[in-house]
Design an enzyme around this catalytic site. Structure first.
Site, PDB file in Angstrom:
ATOM      1  N   TYR A   1       6.956  19.857  36.077  1.00 13.10           N
ATOM      2  CA  TYR A   1       6.361  18.677  36.717  1.00 13.10           C
ATOM      3  C   TYR A   1       4.894  18.552  36.363  1.00 13.10           C
ATOM      4  O   TYR A   1       4.292  19.473  35.791  1.00 13.10           O
ATOM      5  CB  TYR A   1       6.558  18.738  38.236  1.00 13.10           C
TER       6      TYR A   1
ATOM      7  N   ARG B   1       0.213  18.835  28.509  1.00 16.32           N
ATOM      8  CA  ARG B   1       0.703  20.049  29.186  1.00 16.32           C
ATOM      9  C   ARG B   1       2.186  19.913  29.522  1.00 16.32           C
ATOM     10  O   ARG B   1       2.952  20.880  29.426  1.00 16.32           O
ATOM     11  CB  ARG B   1      -0.106  20.325  30.448  1.00 16.32           C
TER      12      ARG B   1
ATOM     13  N   ARG C   1      27.750  23.852  37.589  1.00 18.55           N
ATOM     14  CA  ARG C   1      26.845  24.996  37.733  1.00 18.55           C
ATOM     15  C   ARG C   1      27.207  26.140  36.779  1.00 18.55           C
ATOM     16  O   ARG C   1      28.323  26.646  36.792  1.00 18.55           O
ATOM     17  CB  ARG C   1      26.862  25.507  39.179  1.00 18.55           C
TER      18      ARG C   1
ATOM     19  N   LYS D   1       4.336  24.878  34.049  1.00 22.27           N
ATOM     20  CA  LYS D   1       4.287  24.214  35.365  1.00 22.27           C
ATOM     21  C   LYS D   1       5.701  23.897  35.846  1.00 22.27           C
ATOM     22  O   LYS D   1       6.157  22.750  35.764  1.00 22.27           O
ATOM     23  CB  LYS D   1       3.420  22.950  35.269  1.00 22.27           C
TER      24      LYS D   1
ATOM     25  N   GLU E   1      -5.117  32.848  40.562  1.00 21.54           N
ATOM     26  CA  GLU E   1      -5.450  31.437  40.828  1.00 21.54           C
ATOM     27  C   GLU E   1      -5.046  31.134  42.252  1.00 21.54           C
ATOM     28  O   GLU E   1      -4.558  32.012  42.975  1.00 21.54           O
ATOM     29  CB  GLU E   1      -4.711  30.521  39.841  1.00 21.54           C
TER      30      GLU E   1
ATOM     31  N   LEU F   1      -1.847  28.902  35.599  1.00 19.43           N
ATOM     32  CA  LEU F   1      -1.649  27.583  35.009  1.00 19.43           C
ATOM     33  C   LEU F   1      -2.926  27.148  34.282  1.00 19.43           C
ATOM     34  O   LEU F   1      -4.025  27.280  34.832  1.00 19.43           O
ATOM     35  CB  LEU F   1      -1.320  26.576  36.120  1.00 19.43           C
TER      36      LEU F   1
HETATM   37  N1  PDD Z   1      -1.231  21.826  41.422  1.00 20.91           N
HETATM   38  N2  PDD Z   1      -2.665  26.289  39.514  1.00 20.91           N
HETATM   39  C1  PDD Z   1      -1.522  25.957  40.121  1.00 20.91           C
HETATM   40  C2  PDD Z   1      -0.561  27.045  40.482  1.00 20.91           C
HETATM   41  C3  PDD Z   1      -1.244  24.612  40.412  1.00 20.91           C
HETATM   42  O1  PDD Z   1      -0.099  24.266  41.016  1.00 20.91           O
HETATM   43  C4  PDD Z   1      -2.198  23.613  40.059  1.00 20.91           C
HETATM   44  C5  PDD Z   1      -1.951  22.155  40.305  1.00 20.91           C
HETATM   45  C6  PDD Z   1      -3.385  24.018  39.431  1.00 20.91           C
HETATM   46  C7  PDD Z   1      -4.434  23.034  38.989  1.00 20.91           C
HETATM   47  O2  PDD Z   1      -4.005  22.316  37.858  1.00 20.91           O
HETATM   48  P1  PDD Z   1      -4.531  20.835  37.576  1.00 20.91           P
HETATM   49  O3  PDD Z   1      -6.002  20.905  37.554  1.00 20.91           O
HETATM   50  O4  PDD Z   1      -3.953  20.505  36.260  1.00 20.91           O
HETATM   51  O5  PDD Z   1      -4.024  19.977  38.704  1.00 20.91           O
HETATM   52  C8  PDD Z   1      -3.578  25.364  39.164  1.00 20.91           C
HETATM   53  C9  PDD Z   1      -0.831  20.457  41.614  1.00 20.91           C
HETATM   54  C10 PDD Z   1      -1.967  19.546  41.923  1.00 20.91           C
HETATM   55  C11 PDD Z   1       0.271  20.424  42.660  1.00 20.91           C
HETATM   56  O6  PDD Z   1       1.158  21.258  42.549  1.00 20.91           O
HETATM   57  O7  PDD Z   1       0.256  19.580  43.536  1.00 20.91           O
END
Ligand code: PDD
Length: 295
Positions: free
Chosen positions: A33, A52, A100, A149, A182, A207
């Site tokens: 996503y 990405r 499945r 992601k 993170e 990420l």
């Molecule tokens: N989250 N690390 C993780 C684990 C994340 O899920 C996200 C983003 C980030 C930051 O990435 P970016 O700057 O590209 O948004 C880092 C999104 C916003 C979410 O899951 O809602």
């Protein structure tokens, strides 16, 4: 409330939209996503988000549902139909639906594409940023490919529940060696004793945040040094400032870690400055509705 959702070629009413019960995203978390901010009449850093997404798909050998240009059109139309001026786009691609079975090779699966857009008030986000947020630290129990992601977000959801119980709104995840990887849904940063902006270097453990990447450009233009190096929770507690980056929060000052104030417990001046100028440096994919870039 999102009123229309794009699902596999159709814009459906929110309450009527759905995907197959045997979608692999549902059964195996076999989906990726993106979350993209809508602001100033456009999509913030859309190209980097879509690059990405393509990488995530490639890493998992999921077929891209359409070209990048076509995806941009779907996103723009979803934003338009939902009349979102400030908010977020959520886009998900799963490997598709099939009886499945763990195995997926050799099956002609059609990827499932869902796109929704919903408003998120700028005022409420600014209010959080003005106060700063609290985070707690928790062990990072996620898998070995956090650079992709994927929708396998159960560890992140559980971590955020823990944070909520502790009166915080984000969890910083800590690896086996005691270093922060993170946030549960953000990248973690500190301003260290040397005045450098410090964030962990990229690897399979975190990420590659788009906001993180753009912040490198922001830092450079403001003359700040960025140091890509891991830090511990103790380093963060003793840092001059701490903050998170994400598409939904931009630059979010962190004022408390595990109940201890960072510095004087107020959003730091550097974090506030980075937040203030962020959108001047981020690329904007215009949606063409004639509304203007916010000051
Ligand atoms: N989250 N690390 C993780 C684990 C994340 O899920 C996200 C983003 C980030 C930051 O990435 P970016 O700057 O590209 O948004 C880092 C999104 C916003 C979410 O899951 O809602």
């Amino acid at each position: 409330m999102a009123r229309f959702v794009y699902v596999n070629g159709q814009y459906r009413r929110y309450h009527e939209a759905g995907v197959h019960v045997e979608d692999r995203g549902f059964q195996f978390g076999d989906a990726v996503y993106e979350v993209i901010e809508v602001a100033g009449g456009g999509l913030v850093d859309a190209e980097r988000h879509l690059a990405r997404l393509e990488r995530s798909l490639n890493e998992l050998q999921i077929e891209a549902p359409m070209s990048r240009q076509a995806l941009l059109l779907v996103i723009a139309e979803t934003v338009r139909r939902n009349r979102v001026r400030e908010g977020l786009v959520y886009m998900q691609v799963s490997r598709g639906a099939a009886k499945r079975d763990f195995l997926f090779s050799g099956k002609s699966l059609e990827p499932t594409l869902v796109c929704l857009a919903r408003p998120l008030s700028r005022a409420s986000r600014e209010a959080s940023a003005d106060k700063g947020i609290s985070v707690i630290s928790l062990p990072d129990i996620r898998w070995g490919r956090c650079d992709i992601k994927t929708v396998m977000l159960l560890p992140a959801a559980l971590a955020k529940e823990e944070a909520l119980k502790a009166g915080a709104s984000e969890a910083w995840l800590v690896d086996r060696d005691g270093f922060v990887t993170e946030g549960a849904s953000s990248n973690a940063w500190i301003v260290n004793a040397q005045g450098e902006l410090q964030t962990r270097s990229l690897s399979n453990d975190l990420l590659p945040g788009v906001t993180r990447r753009t912040l490198f450009d922001v830092a450079q233009s403001l003359g700040f040094q960025v140091k890509e190096a891991a830090f511990t929770i103790a380093d963060a507690k003793n840092a001059r400032e701490a903050f998170n980056t994400s598409a939904s929060g931009t630059v979010m000052p962190v004022v408390k870690i595990d109940g201890k104030n960072v510095s004087d417990g107020l959003p730091g001046t550097i974090s506030r400055k980075l937040r203030e100028v962020f959108h001047e440096h981020a690329a904007l994919y215009p949606l063409g509705y004639g509304f203007h870039r916010p000051k």
